[in-house]
Design a protein around this motif. Structure first.
Motif, PDB file in Angstrom:
ATOM      1  N   TYR A  60      60.375 -56.136  29.793  1.00  0.00           N
ATOM      2  CA  TYR A  60      59.446 -56.705  28.826  1.00  0.00           C
ATOM      3  C   TYR A  60      60.120 -57.837  28.064  1.00  0.00           C
ATOM      4  CZ  TYR A  60      55.185 -53.895  28.813  1.00  0.00           C
ATOM      5  OH  TYR A  60      53.974 -53.344  29.119  1.00  0.00           O
ATOM      6  N   TYR A  61      59.493 -58.988  28.110  1.00  0.00           N
ATOM      7  CA  TYR A  61      59.982 -60.153  27.363  1.00  0.00           C
ATOM      8  C   TYR A  61      59.719 -59.958  25.877  1.00  0.00           C
ATOM      9  CZ  TYR A  61      59.678 -64.921  25.496  1.00  0.00           C
ATOM     10  OH  TYR A  61      59.813 -66.048  24.742  1.00  0.00           O
ATOM     11  N   ASP A  62      58.601 -59.314  25.582  1.00  0.00           N
ATOM     12  CA  ASP A  62      58.186 -59.145  24.196  1.00  0.00           C
ATOM     13  C   ASP A  62      57.892 -57.665  23.954  1.00  0.00           C
ATOM     14  OD1 ASP A  62      57.528 -59.772  21.665  1.00  0.00           O
ATOM     15  OD2 ASP A  62      55.838 -61.072  22.163  1.00  0.00           O
ATOM     16  N   TYR A  63      57.845 -57.262  22.685  1.00  0.00           N
ATOM     17  CA  TYR A  63      57.617 -55.839  22.433  1.00  0.00           C
ATOM     18  C   TYR A  63      56.878 -55.640  21.115  1.00  0.00           C
ATOM     19  CZ  TYR A  63      61.994 -56.731  19.910  1.00  0.00           C
ATOM     20  OH  TYR A  63      62.964 -57.255  19.098  1.00  0.00           O
ATOM     21  N   LEU A  64      56.362 -54.443  20.942  1.00  0.00           N
ATOM     22  CA  LEU A  64      55.653 -54.110  19.713  1.00  0.00           C
ATOM     23  C   LEU A  64      56.654 -53.989  18.560  1.00  0.00           C
ATOM     24  CD1 LEU A  64      53.283 -51.339  21.124  1.00  0.00           C
ATOM     25  CD2 LEU A  64      52.806 -53.767  20.813  1.00  0.00           C
ATOM     26  N   PRO A  65      56.240 -54.376  17.338  1.00  0.00           N
ATOM     27  CA  PRO A  65      57.175 -54.402  16.209  1.00  0.00           C
ATOM     28  C   PRO A  65      57.855 -53.053  15.953  1.00  0.00           C
ATOM     29  CG  PRO A  65      55.024 -55.272  15.579  1.00  0.00           C
ATOM     30  CD  PRO A  65      54.896 -54.837  16.979  1.00  0.00           C
ATOM     31  N   GLU A  66      57.163 -51.939  16.292  1.00  0.00           N
ATOM     32  CA  GLU A  66      57.763 -50.631  15.998  1.00  0.00           C
ATOM     33  C   GLU A  66      59.059 -50.386  16.777  1.00  0.00           C
ATOM     34  OE1 GLU A  66      54.122 -49.779  17.616  1.00  0.00           O
ATOM     35  OE2 GLU A  66      54.767 -48.000  18.721  1.00  0.00           O
ATOM     36  N   PHE A  67      59.294 -51.156  17.845  1.00  0.00           N
ATOM     37  CA  PHE A  67      60.518 -50.957  18.627  1.00  0.00           C
ATOM     38  C   PHE A  67      61.666 -51.840  18.164  1.00  0.00           C
ATOM     39  CE2 PHE A  67      57.212 -49.810  21.857  1.00  0.00           C
ATOM     40  CZ  PHE A  67      57.529 -48.458  21.906  1.00  0.00           C
ATOM     41  N   THR A  77      23.316 -51.384  24.889  1.00  0.00           N
ATOM     42  CA  THR A  77      23.466 -52.466  25.863  1.00  0.00           C
ATOM     43  C   THR A  77      23.875 -53.776  25.216  1.00  0.00           C
ATOM     44  OG1 THR A  77      21.086 -52.602  25.720  1.00  0.00           O
ATOM     45  CG2 THR A  77      22.003 -51.663  27.739  1.00  0.00           C
ATOM     46  N   VAL A  78      23.732 -53.823  23.869  1.00  0.00           N
ATOM     47  CA  VAL A  78      24.119 -55.067  23.182  1.00  0.00           C
ATOM     48  C   VAL A  78      25.602 -55.318  23.411  1.00  0.00           C
ATOM     49  CG1 VAL A  78      23.741 -56.322  21.028  1.00  0.00           C
ATOM     50  CG2 VAL A  78      22.658 -54.072  21.395  1.00  0.00           C
ATOM     51  N   PRO A  79      25.960 -56.551  23.756  1.00  0.00           N
ATOM     52  CA  PRO A  79      27.384 -56.839  23.914  1.00  0.00           C
ATOM     53  C   PRO A  79      28.137 -56.486  22.639  1.00  0.00           C
ATOM     54  CG  PRO A  79      26.034 -58.734  24.530  1.00  0.00           C
ATOM     55  CD  PRO A  79      25.101 -57.699  23.974  1.00  0.00           C
ATOM     56  N   ASP A  80      29.149 -55.712  22.783  1.00  0.00           N
ATOM     57  CA  ASP A  80      29.867 -55.192  21.638  1.00  0.00           C
ATOM     58  C   ASP A  80      30.832 -56.249  21.097  1.00  0.00           C
ATOM     59  OD1 ASP A  80      31.331 -53.779  19.821  1.00  0.00           O
ATOM     60  OD2 ASP A  80      31.238 -51.933  21.011  1.00  0.00           O
ATOM     61  N   SER A  81      30.635 -56.615  19.857  1.00  0.00           N
ATOM     62  CA  SER A  81      31.479 -57.685  19.315  1.00  0.00           C
ATOM     63  C   SER A  81      32.922 -57.216  19.099  1.00  0.00           C
ATOM     64  CB  SER A  81      30.898 -58.197  17.999  1.00  0.00           C
ATOM     65  OG  SER A  81      30.916 -57.136  17.065  1.00  0.00           O
ATOM     66  N   THR A  82      33.074 -55.920  18.832  1.00  0.00           N
ATOM     67  CA  THR A  82      34.447 -55.431  18.600  1.00  0.00           C
ATOM     68  C   THR A  82      35.287 -55.533  19.865  1.00  0.00           C
ATOM     69  OG1 THR A  82      33.739 -53.206  19.136  1.00  0.00           O
ATOM     70  CG2 THR A  82      33.829 -53.793  16.802  1.00  0.00           C
ATOM     71  N   THR A  83      34.614 -55.410  21.016  1.00  0.00           N
ATOM     72  CA  THR A  83      35.343 -55.447  22.282  1.00  0.00           C
ATOM     73  C   THR A  83      36.156 -56.724  22.405  1.00  0.00           C
ATOM     74  OG1 THR A  83      33.363 -54.468  23.116  1.00  0.00           O
ATOM     75  CG2 THR A  83      35.043 -55.012  24.716  1.00  0.00           C
ATOM     76  N   LYS A  84      35.519 -57.831  21.998  1.00  0.00           N
ATOM     77  CA  LYS A  84      36.208 -59.107  22.155  1.00  0.00           C
ATOM     78  C   LYS A  84      37.450 -59.175  21.272  1.00  0.00           C
ATOM     79  CE  LYS A  84      32.810 -62.046  24.185  1.00  0.00           C
ATOM     80  NZ  LYS A  84      31.529 -62.674  23.873  1.00  0.00           N
ATOM     81  N   ASN A  85      37.311 -58.658  20.067  1.00  0.00           N
ATOM     82  CA  ASN A  85      38.460 -58.697  19.170  1.00  0.00           C
ATOM     83  C   ASN A  85      39.613 -57.859  19.708  1.00  0.00           C
ATOM     84  OD1 ASN A  85      37.014 -60.278  17.487  1.00  0.00           O
ATOM     85  ND2 ASN A  85      36.296 -58.585  16.195  1.00  0.00           N
ATOM     86  N   ASP A  86      39.253 -56.825  20.433  1.00  0.00           N
ATOM     87  CA  ASP A  86      40.295 -55.935  20.958  1.00  0.00           C
ATOM     88  C   ASP A  86      41.122 -56.588  22.043  1.00  0.00           C
ATOM     89  OD1 ASP A  86      39.462 -53.972  19.326  1.00  0.00           O
ATOM     90  OD2 ASP A  86      38.066 -53.130  20.803  1.00  0.00           O
ATOM     91  N   SER A  87      40.567 -57.638  22.636  1.00  0.00           N
ATOM     92  CA  SER A  87      41.258 -58.170  23.804  1.00  0.00           C
ATOM     93  C   SER A  87      42.461 -59.021  23.423  1.00  0.00           C
ATOM     94  CB  SER A  87      40.299 -58.984  24.659  1.00  0.00           C
ATOM     95  OG  SER A  87      39.871 -60.092  23.901  1.00  0.00           O
ATOM     96  N   THR A  88      42.728 -59.177  22.141  1.00  0.00           N
ATOM     97  CA  THR A  88      43.987 -59.836  21.787  1.00  0.00           C
ATOM     98  C   THR A  88      45.095 -59.012  22.420  1.00  0.00           C
ATOM     99  OG1 THR A  88      43.751 -58.632  19.746  1.00  0.00           O
ATOM    100  CG2 THR A  88      43.501 -61.016  19.616  1.00  0.00           C
ATOM    101  N   ASN A  89      45.991 -59.722  23.063  1.00  0.00           N
ATOM    102  CA  ASN A  89      46.935 -59.018  23.927  1.00  0.00           C
ATOM    103  C   ASN A  89      47.880 -58.095  23.201  1.00  0.00           C
ATOM    104  OD1 ASN A  89      46.155 -59.853  26.465  1.00  0.00           O
ATOM    105  ND2 ASN A  89      46.990 -61.875  26.054  1.00  0.00           N
ATOM    106  N   LYS A  90      48.255 -58.485  22.000  1.00  0.00           N
ATOM    107  CA  LYS A  90      49.268 -57.658  21.348  1.00  0.00           C
ATOM    108  C   LYS A  90      48.707 -56.971  20.132  1.00  0.00           C
ATOM    109  CE  LYS A  90      53.666 -58.170  20.226  1.00  0.00           C
ATOM    110  NZ  LYS A  90      54.660 -59.043  19.670  1.00  0.00           N
ATOM    111  N   SER A  91      49.090 -55.783  19.948  1.00  0.00           N
ATOM    112  CA  SER A  91      48.598 -55.052  18.808  1.00  0.00           C
ATOM    113  C   SER A  91      49.741 -54.271  18.197  1.00  0.00           C
ATOM    114  CB  SER A  91      47.495 -54.121  19.253  1.00  0.00           C
ATOM    115  OG  SER A  91      47.885 -53.490  20.440  1.00  0.00           O
ATOM    116  N   THR A  92      49.501 -53.734  17.048  1.00  0.00           N
ATOM    117  CA  THR A  92      50.615 -53.107  16.349  1.00  0.00           C
ATOM    118  C   THR A  92      50.915 -51.704  16.832  1.00  0.00           C
ATOM    119  OG1 THR A  92      49.124 -52.228  14.697  1.00  0.00           O
ATOM    120  CG2 THR A  92      50.122 -54.358  14.227  1.00  0.00           C
ATOM    121  N   GLY A  93      49.958 -51.109  17.512  1.00  0.00           N
ATOM    122  CA  GLY A  93      50.193 -49.763  18.011  1.00  0.00           C
ATOM    123  C   GLY A  93      50.106 -48.712  16.926  1.00  0.00           C
TER     124      GLY A  93
END
Lengths: 217, 553
Positions: free
Chosen positions: B460-467, A200-216
């Protein structure tokens, strides 16, 4: 390219590959013939043309063969789709809320997160709805996508087959930050997931994940 | 049509370019009811809007060169793809070939002096210009250009504060222009064919203009009323489509695609007609399977009207709906395949001259095949779920709309240019321009297929670097393509100003009626209406020479 990570991936990739191979065959055939004819019957080499009006046998052949082929393709697509459209009975249910421009996931016990956490090898059913405009819930690696509407419910399900973290994207244009509506689905071992779900503890990792862009990656 | 033809000077009738009617100079053009002059008016206005659309497309590609901001912000980019779509669809591809070449050549091809309703014809051009201006005004007014995509999906199109209503109204007005043209062509084909020109003696482009015209007349009113309903929804909040007011956004999508899918066939059918027209001329032989090509146009128009919901496979339709629309989508591929096979077979044993128009046509067949085959892939339900709303779709419809219709229009332009203007362009330059267009086009759009399958969503205005690698290749392609377009148009404009004069009635060796009249054509095309005895593209000479050679042996 063919490394899907859900129960649907094999079927979808096979249908894609099958249509791709047939398509390449016909494209090469037509382009090859065109180039061959243009070279062989060039005006310099062949100053006198011969009239060939029509050939019923040929017309029937190139109507019937493509018809059979597209019907086979249709069938693979349909069978694959039916699997996607009907969720099994015993699923883990998660409510998904889309809004400009983020996703929210709510689990059966009330836990709410920005990223989606799911156990591996267990069917997961997502109930989708939107708070504002149309969005589309899309996990490329899982080969699934469904439009999300305000005031209407949509369902999508899958069974993750690989551990790891994969992209969730919005696929229906939804305004200014449409291209930033990315998040992650995290596939965990089943025991780890149960532990996570009941913490039930608020998960700190969750917040970090919410950065909109990620490398995939 | 009642006006008497001017007194021939030196025993020669003046061409439509020199003809003096009631009005002179500029007014003589914009008040002319001569189908050929209206065709030229359309040519100038449609190509102008094409260049505007190209500019927006070029800027979009430039923005996508690098992830994050490259030249503009997200809001501007969203307007770019909306304007690119609206302008290219409603002001270029839909009117394109019928309004320019249909107007100019349909009456000539069937041996008529004009279309059935010359004044309505002029009205359709005015409606086009009015719609085009409204679209331009919607860009400039405060509020900002529409940012909804050309599909205007609800509820976003009701929520956004940009000038969506005006853009919708522009599309509404343009719809009427299209309906009037369609009405005119249906009537013209039914009523004004020359004596002896039975249905199966019509040139194949006439078949395709005729099928297109029916779709224009029957489907366009649906988009008209739908656009009006969205304007009403925005202004008064009636709650037809807006779910917040109890409306149904999916209903909007159905109504939108009931027109906009058949519109795809309004765009491609005329180009198919051009292809059927050009191949026999440059292969110097009869067309292969005339009746199959003619009937497949009708089949495409018919089945193409029944597949609209394949744009909505991820919308959550019933399985019955998914089944039917997927199956019909597969079926509609067949008549297109029949055409492609017949065109290829027409090259067999021809005597082929690889002139510029034929180059564009061969590129059409190649690119349209890619567009069509990837279209089939999207018709496969489970695959569509994956590629829906990704750049795979963007690549697919550009292969059909630009690689197909666009190249078809350029083919027609190079084919009929000498007849229309009595001038010839530099063929070396036009061939170089073609190769730039061909290479540029494929470099621009092919990477989008790969990206799309890998999961790159569209709009998409922006995209992931892999593309990025695919985006860079694509953007470089856009530069090559634009250079090709500029050289092509530059070459044609130069030909108009200082090109070699042509008076030869039949420079290419065609056997349809436009090649029997003066170059450029006289005011009402024919001094005496011809009587038609033969189906087109007979090339009887081939058979005569074959016989002779046999006799010699």
């Amino acid at each position: 390219m063919f490394n899907g990570a859900s129960n649907f991936a094999k079927e979808v990739d096979f249908a894609f590959l099958f249509t791709l191979v047939v398509s390449i065959f016909f494209l090469v055939l037509i382009t090859g013939l065109m180039i061959y004819f243009v070279v062989k019957y060039n005006r310099k080499r062949n100053p006198k043309a011969t009239n060939v009006h029509s050939n019923v046998f040929l017309e029937v052949t190139w109507t019937v063969i493509p018809t059979i082929l597209v019907l086979i393709m249709f069938w693979y697509g349909w069978v694959g789709y039916v699997d996607m459209s009907e969720a099994p009975k015993d699923t883990l249910n998660i409510d998904v809320t889309a809004q400009m421009w983020k996703w929210t996931f709510k689990y059966e016990n009330g836990k709410t997160t920005d990223s989606l956490y799911v156990p591996v090898d267990k069917p997961v059913k997502l109930n989708l709805h939107s708070l504002d405009v149309n969005h589309a819930f899309y996990i490329p690696k899982f080969r699934i996508k469904k439009d999300v509407y305000p005031n209407q419910q949509r369902m999508i399900w899958f069974e993750a087959k690989e551990l790891g973290s994969f992209d969730i994207a919005c696929a229906e244009y939804c305004g200014l930050n449409h291209s930033y509506m990315y998040n992650k689905v995290k596939v965990m071992p089943q025991e780890e997931f149960s532990v996570w779900l009941n913490t039930t503890v608020p998960d700190s990792t969750t917040k970090n994940d919410s950065t909109n862009k990620s490398t995939g990656k | 049509m009642s006006e008497a033809i001017a007194v021939p000077k030196n025993g020669k009738h003046p061409s439509y370019l020199d003809y003096q009617g009631k009005h002179k100079g500029f007014l003589g053009w914009i008040l002319s009811t001569d189908h050929k002059r209206i065709g030229i008016l359309y040519l100038v206005s449609i190509l102008s809007f094409f260049m505007v659309g190209v500019t927006f497309g070029f800027l979009m590609r430039l923005e996508l060169l690098t992830p994050g901001r490259t030249i503009v912000d997200a809001q501007t980019y969203n307007s770019f793809f909306t304007l690119h779509g609206v302008i290219m669809i409603f002001l270029f591809v839909i009117p394109g070939i019928p309004a320019v070449f249909g107007n100019f050549f349909l009456p000539i091809l069937i041996g008529a002096k004009d279309v059935a309703f010359p004044r309505l014809n002029l009205l359709s051009w005015y409606l086009y210009v009015a719609g085009g201006l409204l679209a331009v005004i919607s860009i400039l007014l405060p509020g900002g250009p529409a940012d909804t995509g050309w599909t205007f999906y609800i509820p976003y199109s009701v929520r956004t504060g940009t000038n969506v209503s005006l853009a919708l109204f522009a599309a509404f007005v343009l719809g009427f222009s299209s309906i009037v043209t369609g009405l005119n062509f249906v009537t013209t084909v039914h009523r004004l064919r020359a004596p002896g020109m039975t249905w199966f003696k019509m040139p194949l482009s006439v078949w395709s203009f005729y099928s297109t015209a029916w779709v224009q007349v029957l489907a366009t009113p649906i988009i008209g009323i739908t656009m009006l309903l969205v304007i009403i929804e925005r202004a008064f909040g009636v709650g037809l489509f807006d779910p917040a007011l109890g409306g149904d956004p999916v209903l909007y999508q159905h109504l939108f695609w009931i027109y906009s899918h058949p519109a795809v066939y309004i765009m491609i059918l005329p180009a198919m007609g051009i292809v059927s027209e050009i191949i026999p001329v440059f292969a110097r032989r009869t067309i292969f399977g005339y009746k199959f090509i003619a009937m497949s146009s009708i089949a495409i128009a018919l089945f193409g009207s029944l597949v609209w919901a394949h744009h909505m496979f991820t919308a959550g339709m019933s399985n019955t709906g998914q089944f039917i629309f997927s199956l019909l989508t597969m079926v509609v591929a067949i008549p297109s395949a029949i055409k492609v096979f017949n065109w290829t077979a027409t090259l067999y044993k021809g005597s082929i001259e690889l002139a510029t128009p034929l180059l564009f046509v061969l590129a059409f067949i190649f690119q349209f095949s890619i567009g069509g085959l990837t279209g089939i892939m999207q018709g496969v339900l489970s695959v569509d779920i994956m590629v829906h709303d990704t750049s795979f779709i963007v690549a697919h419809f550009h292969y059909v709309m630009f690689g197909g219709t666009g190249f078809g229009l350029f083919a027609a332009l190079h084919y009929w240019f000498p007849k229309m203007f009595g001038k010839m362009y530099n063929e070396k330059v036009s061939k170089s321009a073609f190769w730039l267009l061909f290479v540029g086009f494929n470099t621009l759009y092919f990477p989008m297929f790969i990206m799309g399958w890998l999961g790159m969503p569209r709009r998409y205005y922006d995209y992931l670097p892999e593309f990025q690698i695919y985006h860079v290749i694509s953007t470089v392609g856009s530069w090559i393509l634009v250079i090709g377009i500029l050289i092509m148009f530059g070459n044609l404009i130069k030909a108009l100003v200082s090109g070699k004069k042509i008076t030869d009635k039949n420079p290419w060796g065609g056997e349809t009626l436009e090649w029997t009249i003066e170059t450029p054509p006289i005011h009402e095309n024919f001094i005496d209406i011809p009587t038609v005895h033969e189906a087109p593209y007979q090339y009887k000479l081939n058979e005569a020479t074959t016989l002779k050679t046999q006799e010699v042996k």
